[in-house]
Design an enzyme around this catalytic site. Structure first.
Site, PDB file in Angstrom:
ATOM      1  N   SER A 168       0.811  -1.223   0.000  1.00 19.95           N
ATOM      2  CA  SER A 168       0.000   0.000   0.000  1.00 19.95           C
ATOM      3  C   SER A 168       0.839   1.266   0.000  1.00 19.95           C
ATOM      4  O   SER A 168       0.835   2.058   0.967  1.00 19.95           O
ATOM      5  CB  SER A 168      -0.954  -0.035   1.190  1.00 19.95           C
ATOM      6  OG  SER A 168      -1.726  -1.206   1.094  1.00 19.95           O
ATOM      7  N   ARG A 183       7.555   6.387  -4.445  1.00 18.02           N
ATOM      8  CA  ARG A 183       8.185   6.974  -3.266  1.00 18.02           C
ATOM      9  C   ARG A 183       7.530   6.376  -2.038  1.00 18.02           C
ATOM     10  O   ARG A 183       6.375   5.951  -2.081  1.00 18.02           O
ATOM     11  CB  ARG A 183       8.029   8.492  -3.244  1.00 18.02           C
ATOM     12  CG  ARG A 183       6.628   9.003  -2.952  1.00 18.02           C
ATOM     13  CD  ARG A 183       6.509  10.460  -3.227  1.00 18.02           C
ATOM     14  NE  ARG A 183       6.548  10.721  -4.650  1.00 18.02           N
ATOM     15  CZ  ARG A 183       5.495  10.641  -5.471  1.00 18.02           C
ATOM     16  NH1 ARG A 183       4.314  10.276  -5.000  1.00 18.02           N
ATOM     17  NH2 ARG A 183       5.596  10.906  -6.752  1.00 18.02           N
ATOM     18  N   ASP A 221      -4.057  -1.226  -1.399  1.00 16.27           N
ATOM     19  CA  ASP A 221      -5.184  -1.499  -0.489  1.00 16.27           C
ATOM     20  C   ASP A 221      -6.496  -0.873  -0.985  1.00 16.27           C
ATOM     21  O   ASP A 221      -7.580  -1.426  -0.773  1.00 16.27           O
ATOM     22  CB  ASP A 221      -4.875  -1.081   0.962  1.00 16.27           C
ATOM     23  CG  ASP A 221      -4.348   0.340   1.111  1.00 16.27           C
ATOM     24  OD1 ASP A 221      -4.221   1.042   0.092  1.00 16.27           O
ATOM     25  OD2 ASP A 221      -4.061   0.751   2.261  1.00 16.27           O
TER      26      ASP A 221
HETATM   27  C1  GLC Z   1      -0.691   6.032   1.405  1.00 22.52           C
HETATM   28  C2  GLC Z   1      -0.133   5.158   0.290  1.00 22.52           C
HETATM   29  C3  GLC Z   1      -1.252   4.556  -0.525  1.00 22.52           C
HETATM   30  C4  GLC Z   1      -2.245   3.841   0.378  1.00 22.52           C
HETATM   31  C5  GLC Z   1      -2.722   4.757   1.483  1.00 22.52           C
HETATM   32  C6  GLC Z   1      -3.636   4.050   2.470  1.00 22.52           C
HETATM   33  O1  GLC Z   1      -1.356   7.104   0.834  1.00 22.52           O
HETATM   34  O2  GLC Z   1       0.707   5.928  -0.546  1.00 22.52           O
HETATM   35  O3  GLC Z   1      -0.750   3.644  -1.477  1.00 22.52           O
HETATM   36  O4  GLC Z   1      -3.331   3.399  -0.374  1.00 22.52           O
HETATM   37  O5  GLC Z   1      -1.608   5.277   2.195  1.00 22.52           O
HETATM   38  O6  GLC Z   1      -3.021   2.968   3.060  1.00 22.52           O
END
Ligand code: GLC
Length: 501
Positions: A168, A183, A221
């Protein structure tokens, strides 16, 4: 004994907050500070609308060839489930806080599943440690899970167990079974991973331990949440996470994704987009940032990134609050916590969102639970007026987070011209933060100019509802959908179709 009960606490819209009887006792200079904080943290209807409109153009920019701040990552998830998916799948969920391994069985009964899962703590040191340590720790957890649950059943002869890896973080994917980390977000800062495909990194750690697992799909996610929610509710059109981080995914048509034009995909083919909307307004054009937001950004491992997320997500809410408290002590005439040692309160990130939740949940008129919290956790004694200011600050921060979140949801719905749909949401802030849902719903109503409800039972045109488990069940469904796609001969965006056979 005097028992104070029943504090009126609900404040979906900061504008409608009114002084409770107890506020009348708050000294004038402290009231003035409250007023200043209200001005800094309140996002009124016209600002919400302005933010949502700008959001729509930024979503579009992210899909263009030139790109913008919001990555809008195509995920190669190219269908919604129909509820009849079946099979047993392994899923790994690497979120911001925990690590979870699950085995999910999509049963023959429509929209039903069984799940066994183990949770592992994600040690804090790993988040800023060495890349190899991270992958080795994850491989160890997977090995432990396999040893416990598959002790004597070896995987398919000589083969490996396919894994849906919920990673995520923003990752660009030319294929569903790869993910190049754009990143780190959510406070992670591990050298040598940004700009790299994380799948071979995990597989190398698994291979060196002889763990018979291969990664068949890398999933965000939010995409998992979108797909898992649509499995049980076909009206689900957006998947959101409001947790440690904040983000959303929705289904786009390939014809509306100029940056994929070179793939010559059918214009009406669906493609789930992981927006990575945490990066919205990194150029600071519309979001009303306070001095506290600016400090959060400056002190973070990635200054200049995730501007939107840093005002909303669970990782930052407690820290925003802490910075306000320290500022009220150090720089204001009101002498907050006068003469007391602020050692505990001065520790960055020592308060998490659950601390704010507890303050907002304090049911006592005299804010006794809040006083206990400050005394137990921070060794600070608070006067009654200070407690009122503390409560109001928590309300302002929590309300702003919910209202800004609604801007993202409204923007996706506007962009897709969806007047009515369900939005599946998950994450600790959505599930546990007091009034987050009602405040978000109120903000959506203001942005989209809905008329007043005729009855309390009436649904809003766009409802944000609790989602199914995206990182587990969603990952399994995405593996199942990809398998179906391979069988149908659509191999677009699949690097190793043999892993799905
Ligand atoms: C951050 C991550 C993203 C994820 C979110 C919730 O924004 O960059 O990929 O979906 O957190 O977990």
């Amino acid at each position: 004994m005097v028992v104070f009960l029943d504090r009126a606490s609900f404040a979906p819209n900061t504008n409608s907050w009114c002084l409770s009887g107890s506020m009348a006792d708050v000294p004038k200079d402290l009231l003035q500070e409250i007023k200043k904080l209200e001005e800094q943290f309140t996002v009124d209807t016209s600002k919400l609308k302005q933010i949502s409109d700008h959001f729509v153009t930024e979503l579009e920019k992210g899909l263009s060839v030139e790109g913008g701040s919001i990555p809008m990552n195509p995920t190669w998830v190219m269908a919604f489930p129909d509820g009849y998916e079946t099979g047993t799948y392994l899923a790994l969920d690497m979120g911001g806080t925990n690590l979870r391994v699950c085995e999910i069985t999509l049963t023959d009964n429509k929209s039903e599943f069984d799940i066994i899962q183990s949770k592992y703590r994600m040690p804090e040191e790993l988040k800023t440690g060495e890349s190899e340590e991270l992958w080795e720790y994850i491989a160890d957890c997977l090995q432990q899970f396999i040893d416990t649950h598959h002790g004597d059943t070896p995987p398919t002869e000589g083969g490996k167990i396919p894994l849906g890896f919920t990673f995520s973080y923003p990752a660009s994917q030319n294929y569903i079974d790869e993910g190049v980390l754009q990143r780190w977000t959510k406070g992670f800062d591990i050298a040598g991973v940004e700009g790299e495909n994380v799948v071979p990194m995990l597989e190398a750690a698994l291979d060196s331990r002889g763990v018979p697992i291969k990664v068949s799909a890398l999933i965000n996610d939010t995409t998992g949440t979108l797909i898992a929610s649509a499995y049980t509710d076909p009206r689900m059109a957006v998947g959101c996470i409001f947790g440690t981080g904040c983000n959303a995914a929705y289904m786009e048509n390939c014809g509306s994704i100029p940056k994929l034009a070179h793939m010559n995909l059918p214009a009406d083919a669906p493609m789930a987009i992981n927006c990575e909307w945490g990066a919205f307004d990194n150029e600071h054009k519309v979001l009303p940032r306070t001095p506290y937001d600016i400090i959060i950004d400056k002190e973070s491992p990635r200054p200049g990134q995730q501007a939107f997320e840093k005002m909303i997500a669970g990782l930052y809410l407690g820290e925003i609050f802490r910075l306000v408290m320290v500022d009220l002590h150090d720089n204001k005439d009101i002498h907050m916590f006068e003469g007391q040692d602020l050692k505990q309160l001065r520790k960055p990130y020592s308060l998490d969102a659950s601390f704010l939740s507890a303050i907002e949940d304090d049911p006592f008129e005299n804010l006794q639970e809040t006083a206990d919290l400050f005394s137990d956790k921070l060794n600070l004694a608070c006067t009654r007026p200070e407690l009122e200011l503390i409560r109001r600050t928590a309300e302002l921060i929590g309300t702003r987070a919910a209202r800004l979140s609604a801007c993202g949801v409204a923007a996706i719905c506007k962009k897709k011209n969806m007047q009515s749909c369900h939005v599946g949401a998950d994450g600790s802030v959505f599930n546990k933060y007091p009034h987050f849902k009602a405040r978000g719903a109120q903000a959506l109503r203001e942005i989209l100019d809905w008329p007043a409800k005729k009855s309390l039972r009436e649904e809003d045109p766009i409802e944000i509802l609790a989602a199914e488990d995206g990182s587990g069940v969603g990952a399994a469904l995405i593996a199942a959908l990809t398998l179906k796609r391979v069988e149908a001969g659509n191999l677009a965006g699949i690097l190793h179709p043999e892993n799905f056979r």
